[in-house]
Design a protein around this motif. Structure first.
Motif, short mmCIF file in Angstrom:
data_model
loop_
_atom_site.label_atom_id
_atom_site.label_comp_id
_atom_site.label_asym_id
_atom_site.label_seq_id
_atom_site.Cartn_x
_atom_site.Cartn_y
_atom_site.Cartn_z
N LYS A 1 -5.59 -2.02 6.55
CA LYS A 1 -6.59 -2.35 5.73
C LYS A 1 -8.00 -1.35 6.09
CE LYS A 1 -5.38 -7.08 4.30
NZ LYS A 1 -4.15 -6.98 5.01
N PRO A 2 -7.73 -0.11 5.94
CA PRO A 2 -8.93 0.83 6.19
C PRO A 2 -10.03 0.53 5.41
CG PRO A 2 -6.93 1.87 5.35
CD PRO A 2 -6.48 0.56 5.33
N HIS A 3 -11.29 0.81 5.77
CA HIS A 3 -12.39 0.71 4.61
C HIS A 3 -13.15 1.92 4.65
CE1 HIS A 3 -12.99 -3.75 3.66
NE2 HIS A 3 -11.65 -3.60 3.91
N GLU A 4 -13.96 2.61 5.86
CA GLU A 4 -14.74 3.42 5.65
C GLU A 4 -14.09 4.99 6.15
OE1 GLU A 4 -18.21 2.97 4.40
OE2 GLU A 4 -16.93 1.09 3.80
N ILE A 5 -14.83 5.99 5.46
CA ILE A 5 -14.34 7.20 6.01
C ILE A 5 -15.45 8.16 6.31
CG2 ILE A 5 -13.94 8.18 3.89
CD1 ILE A 5 -11.60 9.77 4.63
N GLY B 1 -2.81 1.07 3.35
CA GLY B 1 -3.16 1.69 4.76
C GLY B 1 -2.78 3.22 4.98
N GLN B 2 -3.56 4.00 4.12
CA GLN B 2 -3.43 5.34 4.10
C GLN B 2 -4.56 5.94 3.27
OE1 GLN B 2 0.12 5.49 1.34
NE2 GLN B 2 -1.19 5.85 -0.29
N VAL B 3 -4.71 7.34 3.52
CA VAL B 3 -5.53 8.00 3.01
C VAL B 3 -4.87 9.07 2.04
CG1 VAL B 3 -7.56 9.91 3.38
CG2 VAL B 3 -7.39 7.86 4.79
N THR B 4 -5.30 9.34 0.80
CA THR B 4 -4.76 10.31 -0.18
C THR B 4 -5.71 11.43 0.05
OG1 THR B 4 -3.64 8.80 -1.22
CG2 THR B 4 -4.31 10.96 -2.34
N ALA B 5 -5.25 12.66 0.23
CA ALA B 5 -6.00 13.94 0.25
C ALA B 5 -5.57 14.78 -0.99
CB ALA B 5 -5.81 14.67 1.65
N PHE B 6 -6.80 15.51 -1.67
CA PHE B 6 -6.37 16.33 -2.45
C PHE B 6 -7.39 17.32 -2.91
CE2 PHE B 6 -8.24 12.80 -4.75
CZ PHE B 6 -8.98 13.38 -5.72
N ILE C 1 -0.47 12.45 1.71
CA ILE C 1 -0.54 11.11 2.14
C ILE C 1 -0.64 10.96 3.52
CG2 ILE C 1 0.23 8.82 2.01
CD1 ILE C 1 -0.45 9.84 -0.71
N ILE C 2 -1.82 10.15 4.20
CA ILE C 2 -1.91 10.17 5.69
C ILE C 2 -1.98 9.00 5.89
CG2 ILE C 2 -3.59 10.76 7.68
CD1 ILE C 2 -4.62 12.94 5.93
#
Length: 345
Positions: A60-64, A39-44, A54-55
């Motif tokens: 259960k996220p899918h698309e961005i 349930g997160q987005v990792t940004a780098f 970590i956001i």
């Protein structure tokens, strides 16, 4: 290729089928990876793989999808494991991320009766409208005002629509349905303009020149004429099972075709349809082009989809070099689903 090789090479700018790459003269890039189970987005940054933000987003996220200026990203909180294995609770929100700050800024809420948002696209050429298709309850397209989250309109979709892409001028959108159809839709009214029967479609992309729609099918790629969805060409058999989201290299030479359960990314000659390379990455779902390279998300494969006794596939992120045909794992980002590259001025 080692991690240090990646850092030395840098990553050349190049187009891919996302609004994130439409901004002029980008100077900074952020890779955004949706991690479904966490349930997160990792940004780098591609130049600093070890420092990550970590956001937290929804279940259960899918698309961005990323705005043209690279500052804002939208994430569909689908809430379910997968279209064929609907484990979980259908989601009701779209997360809105501040990319530079690395935080969730807020959430857009779906109208009553519409749940499980999946596909997510900003409509070109102005990118003022954010579209998402909902899969549980009312199967519909929900159109948000991208800045405020106000719901501008909704329209019903044919049964089984799972994802979609826009034409470059924004006058048509093209969706695939798990019922075996590809559909051209007018995005103001939802009127069906054309449709075609395509066995097992599980991903759409565009050729590099934007003249043909690429459909990922079972053991094949199908190229369609976008005006009437007649078949222009079929590439196959490719020696794999289901092909998922295909994408074209910016120079038009290759079509990159992920095959999740086969564990390989196919590099297909865009002119002849011949398979030039089979690159093992784990469980590839989609590839985002970045010049002569591609970021590949590998999903966590549920045990019920694997053969008895097979080793688990936890998913992750891999960087492909389309010059050397090497694959380099970016460690520590399991269970990847959607992936995007944001370019900030």
């Amino acid at each position: 290729m080692t991690r240090n090789d990646i850092l030395r090479l840098g990553l050349l700018a190049g187009p891919f089928a996302s609004a994130a790459l439409m901004s002029a003269s980008p100077t900074r890039k952020t890779v955004l990876v949706v991690q479904e189970g966490l349930g997160q987005v990792t940004a780098f940054s591609p130049g600093d793989l070890e420092h990550r933000k970590i956001i937290q987003v929804g279940e259960k996220p899918h698309e961005i999808e990323v705005t043209p200026d690279g500052r804002t990203a939208f994430v569909s909180n689908f809430g379910l494991l997968e279209v064929n294995h609907q484990v979980g609770t259908p989601g009701t929100t779209i997360s809105v991320l501040d990319v530079e700050a690395g935080v969730e800024r807020g959430r857009f809420r779906l109208p009553p009766g519409c749940t499980a948002p999946h596909g997510l696209k900003l409509r070109p050429p102005k990118y003022r409208e954010l579209f998402t298709n909902t899969e549980v309850g009312r199967e519909a397209m929900v159109v948000f005002e991208a800045k405020t989250g106000a719901v501008l309109r909704t329209f019903d979709l044919p049964a089984g629509v799972h994802n979609f892409v826009f034409a470059g001028d924004g006058r048509s959108l093209f969706a695939f349905a798990t019922t075996g159809r590809v559909i051209r839709i007018e995005p103001e009214t939802g009127n069906l303009l054309a449709q075609a029967e395509v066995a097992a479609p599980r991903g759409l992309g565009w050729t590099a020149d934007g003249r043909r729609l690429i459909v990922g099918g079972r053991n094949e790629l199908v190229l369609l004429n976008p005006a009437d969805l007649t078949v222009h060409a079929r590439f196959g058999p490719l020696g794999v099972g289901q092909v998922f989201y295909p994408s074209a290299s910016p120079d038009g030479r290759w079509i990159v075709a992920p095959a999740v359960l086969d564990g390989v990314v196919l590099v297909v000659d865009a002119q002849t349809g011949q398979v030039a390379q089979r690159l093992k990455t784990g469980s590839p779902l989609l590839a985002v082009m970045d010049g002569r390279r591609a970021w590949v998300s590998n999903v966590l494969v549920p045990p019920q989809m694997m053969p008895a006794g097979a080793a688990p596939r936890h998913g992750g992120v891999v960087l492909l070099d389309l010059d050397t045909f090497t694959a380099s794992e970016i460690e520590g980002i399991p269970d990847a689903n959607g992936i995007a590259v944001a370019r900030l001025p």
